[in-house]
Design a protein around this motif. Structure first.
Motif, PDB file in Angstrom:
ATOM      1  N   LEU A  71     -12.092  54.734  59.588  1.00 43.45           N
ATOM      2  CA  LEU A  71     -12.159  54.174  60.948  1.00 43.45           C
ATOM      3  C   LEU A  71     -13.343  54.741  61.732  1.00 43.45           C
ATOM      4  O   LEU A  71     -14.018  54.010  62.459  1.00 43.45           O
ATOM      5  CB  LEU A  71     -10.838  54.404  61.677  1.00 43.45           C
ATOM      6  CG  LEU A  71      -9.647  53.616  61.099  1.00 43.45           C
ATOM      7  CD1 LEU A  71      -8.338  54.017  61.778  1.00 43.45           C
ATOM      8  CD2 LEU A  71      -9.866  52.114  61.210  1.00 43.45           C
ATOM      9  N   PHE A  72     -13.606  56.035  61.593  1.00 44.66           N
ATOM     10  CA  PHE A  72     -14.784  56.623  62.264  1.00 44.66           C
ATOM     11  C   PHE A  72     -16.070  56.013  61.698  1.00 44.66           C
ATOM     12  O   PHE A  72     -17.040  55.796  62.426  1.00 44.66           O
ATOM     13  CB  PHE A  72     -14.800  58.150  62.116  1.00 44.66           C
ATOM     14  CG  PHE A  72     -13.866  58.853  63.066  1.00 44.66           C
ATOM     15  CD1 PHE A  72     -13.966  58.653  64.453  1.00 44.66           C
ATOM     16  CD2 PHE A  72     -12.884  59.729  62.613  1.00 44.66           C
ATOM     17  CE1 PHE A  72     -13.112  59.292  65.336  1.00 44.66           C
ATOM     18  CE2 PHE A  72     -12.016  60.373  63.491  1.00 44.66           C
ATOM     19  CZ  PHE A  72     -12.128  60.155  64.851  1.00 44.66           C
ATOM     20  N   THR A  73     -16.063  55.744  60.394  1.00 45.85           N
ATOM     21  CA  THR A  73     -17.233  55.102  59.785  1.00 45.85           C
ATOM     22  C   THR A  73     -17.444  53.710  60.387  1.00 45.85           C
ATOM     23  O   THR A  73     -18.574  53.310  60.676  1.00 45.85           O
ATOM     24  CB  THR A  73     -17.056  55.001  58.250  1.00 45.85           C
ATOM     25  OG1 THR A  73     -16.813  56.311  57.741  1.00 45.85           O
ATOM     26  CG2 THR A  73     -18.287  54.415  57.572  1.00 45.85           C
ATOM     27  N   SER A 186     -25.591  43.067  52.361  1.00 44.64           N
ATOM     28  CA  SER A 186     -24.776  44.163  51.848  1.00 44.64           C
ATOM     29  C   SER A 186     -24.219  44.964  53.009  1.00 44.64           C
ATOM     30  O   SER A 186     -24.905  45.156  54.003  1.00 44.64           O
ATOM     31  CB  SER A 186     -25.636  45.099  50.995  1.00 44.64           C
ATOM     32  OG  SER A 186     -26.045  44.428  49.858  1.00 44.64           O
ATOM     33  N   PRO A 187     -22.972  45.431  52.890  1.00 40.10           N
ATOM     34  CA  PRO A 187     -22.417  46.249  53.966  1.00 40.10           C
ATOM     35  C   PRO A 187     -23.349  47.403  54.317  1.00 40.10           C
ATOM     36  O   PRO A 187     -23.888  48.064  53.423  1.00 40.10           O
ATOM     37  CB  PRO A 187     -21.107  46.752  53.368  1.00 40.10           C
ATOM     38  CG  PRO A 187     -20.718  45.694  52.397  1.00 40.10           C
ATOM     39  CD  PRO A 187     -22.009  45.190  51.816  1.00 40.10           C
ATOM     40  N   ARG A 188     -23.558  47.592  55.613  1.00 37.28           N
ATOM     41  CA  ARG A 188     -24.487  48.635  56.061  1.00 37.28           C
ATOM     42  C   ARG A 188     -23.931  50.018  55.775  1.00 37.28           C
ATOM     43  O   ARG A 188     -22.731  50.191  55.548  1.00 37.28           O
ATOM     44  CB  ARG A 188     -24.785  48.479  57.547  1.00 37.28           C
ATOM     45  CG  ARG A 188     -23.581  48.693  58.443  1.00 37.28           C
ATOM     46  CD  ARG A 188     -23.840  48.194  59.831  1.00 37.28           C
ATOM     47  NE  ARG A 188     -24.002  46.733  59.852  1.00 37.28           N
ATOM     48  CZ  ARG A 188     -24.394  46.051  60.936  1.00 37.28           C
ATOM     49  NH1 ARG A 188     -24.655  46.676  62.068  1.00 37.28           N
ATOM     50  NH2 ARG A 188     -24.492  44.741  60.891  1.00 37.28           N
ATOM     51  N   TYR A 189     -24.822  50.964  55.777  1.00 39.57           N
ATOM     52  CA  TYR A 189     -24.460  52.345  55.480  1.00 39.57           C
ATOM     53  C   TYR A 189     -24.460  53.142  56.776  1.00 39.57           C
ATOM     54  O   TYR A 189     -25.367  52.997  57.597  1.00 39.57           O
ATOM     55  CB  TYR A 189     -25.483  52.908  54.495  1.00 39.57           C
ATOM     56  CG  TYR A 189     -25.312  54.365  54.187  1.00 39.57           C
ATOM     57  CD1 TYR A 189     -24.264  54.794  53.367  1.00 39.57           C
ATOM     58  CD2 TYR A 189     -26.175  55.310  54.711  1.00 39.57           C
ATOM     59  CE1 TYR A 189     -24.101  56.130  53.083  1.00 39.57           C
ATOM     60  CE2 TYR A 189     -26.019  56.655  54.433  1.00 39.57           C
ATOM     61  CZ  TYR A 189     -24.968  57.059  53.615  1.00 39.57           C
ATOM     62  OH  TYR A 189     -24.807  58.378  53.350  1.00 39.57           O
ATOM     63  N   ALA A 190     -23.427  53.947  56.955  1.00 39.67           N
ATOM     64  CA  ALA A 190     -23.411  54.818  58.136  1.00 39.67           C
ATOM     65  C   ALA A 190     -23.683  56.244  57.674  1.00 39.67           C
ATOM     66  O   ALA A 190     -22.937  56.791  56.873  1.00 39.67           O
ATOM     67  CB  ALA A 190     -22.063  54.732  58.829  1.00 39.67           C
ATOM     68  N   ILE A 198     -19.758  60.671  65.871  1.00 36.61           N
ATOM     69  CA  ILE A 198     -18.753  59.752  66.429  1.00 36.61           C
ATOM     70  C   ILE A 198     -17.392  60.439  66.486  1.00 36.61           C
ATOM     71  O   ILE A 198     -16.644  60.317  67.453  1.00 36.61           O
ATOM     72  CB  ILE A 198     -18.679  58.465  65.553  1.00 36.61           C
ATOM     73  CG1 ILE A 198     -19.909  57.592  65.780  1.00 36.61           C
ATOM     74  CG2 ILE A 198     -17.398  57.696  65.787  1.00 36.61           C
ATOM     75  CD1 ILE A 198     -19.879  56.682  66.977  1.00 36.61           C
ATOM     76  N   GLN A 199     -17.108  61.172  65.414  1.00 35.00           N
ATOM     77  CA  GLN A 199     -15.832  61.877  65.294  1.00 35.00           C
ATOM     78  C   GLN A 199     -15.600  62.813  66.482  1.00 35.00           C
ATOM     79  O   GLN A 199     -14.473  63.030  66.901  1.00 35.00           O
ATOM     80  CB  GLN A 199     -15.852  62.674  63.986  1.00 35.00           C
ATOM     81  CG  GLN A 199     -14.549  62.646  63.253  1.00 35.00           C
ATOM     82  CD  GLN A 199     -14.744  63.020  61.800  1.00 35.00           C
ATOM     83  OE1 GLN A 199     -15.831  62.868  61.229  1.00 35.00           O
ATOM     84  NE2 GLN A 199     -13.696  63.522  61.188  1.00 35.00           N
ATOM     85  N   GLN A 200     -16.709  63.388  66.998  1.00 35.23           N
ATOM     86  CA  GLN A 200     -16.625  64.319  68.129  1.00 35.23           C
ATOM     87  C   GLN A 200     -16.323  63.571  69.430  1.00 35.23           C
ATOM     88  O   GLN A 200     -15.593  64.072  70.272  1.00 35.23           O
ATOM     89  CB  GLN A 200     -17.966  65.053  68.318  1.00 35.23           C
ATOM     90  CG  GLN A 200     -18.553  65.649  67.065  1.00 35.23           C
ATOM     91  CD  GLN A 200     -17.945  66.989  66.728  1.00 35.23           C
ATOM     92  OE1 GLN A 200     -17.701  67.797  67.614  1.00 35.23           O
ATOM     93  NE2 GLN A 200     -17.671  67.224  65.455  1.00 35.23           N
ATOM     94  N   SER A 201     -16.905  62.386  69.555  1.00 38.32           N
ATOM     95  CA  SER A 201     -16.854  61.716  70.858  1.00 38.32           C
ATOM     96  C   SER A 201     -15.842  60.573  70.953  1.00 38.32           C
ATOM     97  O   SER A 201     -15.281  60.318  72.015  1.00 38.32           O
ATOM     98  CB  SER A 201     -18.248  61.183  71.213  1.00 38.32           C
ATOM     99  OG  SER A 201     -18.700  60.340  70.174  1.00 38.32           O
ATOM    100  N   ALA A 202     -15.591  59.901  69.872  1.00 38.03           N
ATOM    101  CA  ALA A 202     -14.736  58.707  69.946  1.00 38.03           C
ATOM    102  C   ALA A 202     -13.291  59.030  69.579  1.00 38.03           C
ATOM    103  O   ALA A 202     -13.004  60.075  69.001  1.00 38.03           O
ATOM    104  CB  ALA A 202     -15.277  57.632  69.017  1.00 38.03           C
TER     105      ALA A 202
END
Lengths: 257, 322
Positions: A71-73, A186-190, A198-202
């Motif tokens: 989900l964070f990805t 192709s699905p983008r890469y994070a 993102i994990q820190q803020s979202a």
């Protein structure tokens, strides 16, 4: 436009899959789960639609091992919201899962629901058409291209693939469910750094699913039991060769070299 | 509930799909075991198709505006109407692009179990047992669908086309088309672009899968294909990544090929791929995963790195040619 992407985690087919002692289920001890690859395509197509036509993209998934990372990805890739459904871990099959998703979707605004065309563990049918039938909205499977109509038209035009590369163009009124076979790219890469950031803020929104008690579908589960799960005998049909010399001999015998 | 088996016919561009005849063959055997009839649901078909469905005991037709071309919504509604009229024990649908739209929809609305991706269906006492190919073909899962009604979607290639092919004049009846809801509208069919190599005409195909790793590495397969006077084909993921053109795709949504030699390099052998190449005269599989399902379909197998094999084989052929 409100886009909702339904994602699920499935056994990673790159790993060896083992059947447990009962002979009816996967051994879970070393089982590695990964995102259903077609759901990843559904997310990509959703992100592309959001970029070109605007709107809000929400990803919904059931609580499972490493689901937070998935989900964070999705957030790092550009999703606006991610929703994790807890307390429904014992739902069985796509029939059970669809009933949980139906309940969540009924309480969320949605125009376009995207999910993978299929998954490796679809014993009781595919998620998309079941969710659509429960919501009584149209569904098209094996979609490779989605175009959003003019604002206010409330429709999308899609490409549905048949065999031999023949494609049907269909127009669909929203709300609707689409089973995505492949996104336009192709699905983008994070990057991991971005996911960490993102994990820190979202935050992942959580929602309690009703689990077994929900849904009109056949008993809240697939409605049928597994008798046996077996690995097809590997190499049953193949004569195993020791090296390229032997392969060369086969090709000579078959007259291709 | 009758003991009949309802086979859902599939057609495109006015022609019945081969899957329909496969399902008919499977359906006839199952209906005989259950003591019922094999009935075909023909939605938006024509009279010629009825004649071609001679292997069936009955054909139930639904005709109406907008049904001659497939759209999941109105065909779904029409199938439900047939299901309610026939009241069959088992419904057989192809695990195909059209079938994927219909099977789960029918099962959910009718409230009956649906076994997907099936390769075999048998009567076991009072119950129906369905064996499905799941987990990318790595496991076969047999399920007990119980003693009531059920839907099974069947993978292409699970039955013999000949078993369901017979001209005749089966009894026909009609079910009125449900009122169209107009939620899905068929616009047109788009044919694939021609121009590239025709892989269905090649005697040798070097097929590459995910194992190839990167687009640049396709070169080694191309070199080998050239030495073998063949062409490079690929599995779905490579086409979706844009590494190979769509014209090179082998499988369910790609082309069906049957060359003299099918050399599969780093192809795992998912059911969708197998569907397109299993009738090849000689299949050789090279994969580092000894569990890869491709080995169940190959005549010869090598558990080795595909790049090593590619390189050594190319050299060996060049040497032989002098």
């Amino acid at each position: 436009m409100k886009i909702v992407v339904l994602m699920k985690r499935v056994p990673d087919l790159v790993e060896d899959l083992e059947v447990d002692g009962s002979g009816k289920a996967l051994a879970t001890e070393h089982l590695k789960l990964t995102v259903n690859e077609f759901d990843d395509h559904a997310l990509e197509e959703g992100l592309l639609l959001k970029e070109t036509s605007g709107g809000e993209l929400t990803v919904v998934a059931l609580d499972a091992a490493d689901v937070d990372k998935m989900l964070f990805t999705a957030l790092a890739k550009g999703a606006d919201r991610v929703l994790k459904i807890t307390g429904a871990a014992n739902v069985e099959g796509n029939t059970g899962l669809a009933a949980v998703f139906e309940e969540v979707l009924s309480a969320q605004e949605h125009d376009l629901i995207l999910t993978g065309v299929q998954a490796a563990d679809d014993r009781d049918g595919q998620l998309g058409p079941i969710v659509a039938a429960l919501l009584d909205v149209p569904c098209v499977e094996v979609v490779t291209q989605v175009e959003v109509g003019e604002p206010g038209e409330g429709m999308v035009t899609v490409h549905k693939e048949y065999s031999g590369g023949v494609v049907a163009e269909l127009e669909i009124s929203l709300p609707a469910v689409l089973g995505i076979q492949a996104a336009r790219q192709s699905p983008r890469y994070a990057p991991v750094s971005k996911v960490r950031q993102i994990q820190q803020s979202a935050t992942i929104e959580t929602l309690a699913g009703a689990g077994e008690s929900s849904g009109a579908a056949a008993g809240g589960g697939s409605g049928f039991s597994v008798v046996e799960m077996t690995a097809p005998e590997t190499g049953a049909g193949a004569q195993m060769l020791a090296g390229v010399d032997e392969l060369m001999a086969v090709l000579e015998a078959k007259g291709v070299v | 509930m009758a003991n009949d088996v309802l086979v859902v016919a599939e057609h495109l561009k006015g022609e019945l799909g081969e899957i329909t005849f496969e399902l008919l063959g499977i359906g006839k055997t199952l209906a005989a075991a259950l003591g019922g009839q094999c009935v075909v649901a023909l939605i938006g078909g024509n009279d010629g198709m009825v004649t071609a469905l001679g292997a069936a005991e009955r054909v139930v037709r639904v005709d109406g505006e907008g049904l001659s071309d497939f759209d999941p919504d109105s065909h779904g509604d029409a199938l439900l109407a047939v299901y309610e009229a026939v009241d069959p024990r088992v419904v057989l649908v192809g695990y195909t692009s059209m079938g994927m739209d219909l099977a789960s929809n029918l099962a959910t609305r009718a409230g009956v179990p649906h076994a997907a991706s099936c390769i075999a269906l048998v009567e076991a006492g009072e119950n129906i047992h369905a064996t499905a190919q799941l987990y990318g073909g790595k496991l076969n899962v047999t399920s007990d669908l119980g003693g009531g009604r059920c839907v099974a979607s069947v993978l292409a290639g699970s039955g013999a086309v000949e078993a369901g092919k017979a001209e005749g004049a089966p009894a026909t009846e009609s079910v009125a088309a449900p009122a169209g809801r107009g939620r899905v509208r068929f616009k047109r069919l788009i044919e694939p672009e021609a121009g590239d190599v025709d892989i269905t005409a090649k005697e040798v195909l070097v097929a590459i899968g995910r194992g190839i790793g990167s687009k640049d590495d396709i070169e080694v397969a191309e070199e080998l294909a050239e030495e073998l006077d063949g062409a490079v084909a690929g599995s779905r993921p490579l086409i979706d990544s844009g590494w190979l053109p769509k014209t090179r795709q082998v499988g369910k949504s790609g082309l069906k090929v049957s060359p003299k030699l099918y050399l599969a390099l780093g192809v795992s052998g998912a059911p969708e791929h197998i569907e397109g190449m299993k009738s090849s005269a000689t299949i050789v599989a090279v994969n580092t995963d000894k569990q890869a399902p491709i080995f169940n379909y190959a005549h010869y197998g090598l558990v080795e790195d595909l790049f090593d094999v590619c390189e050594e084989l190319t050299e060996a052929i060049q040497e032989k040619k002098g």
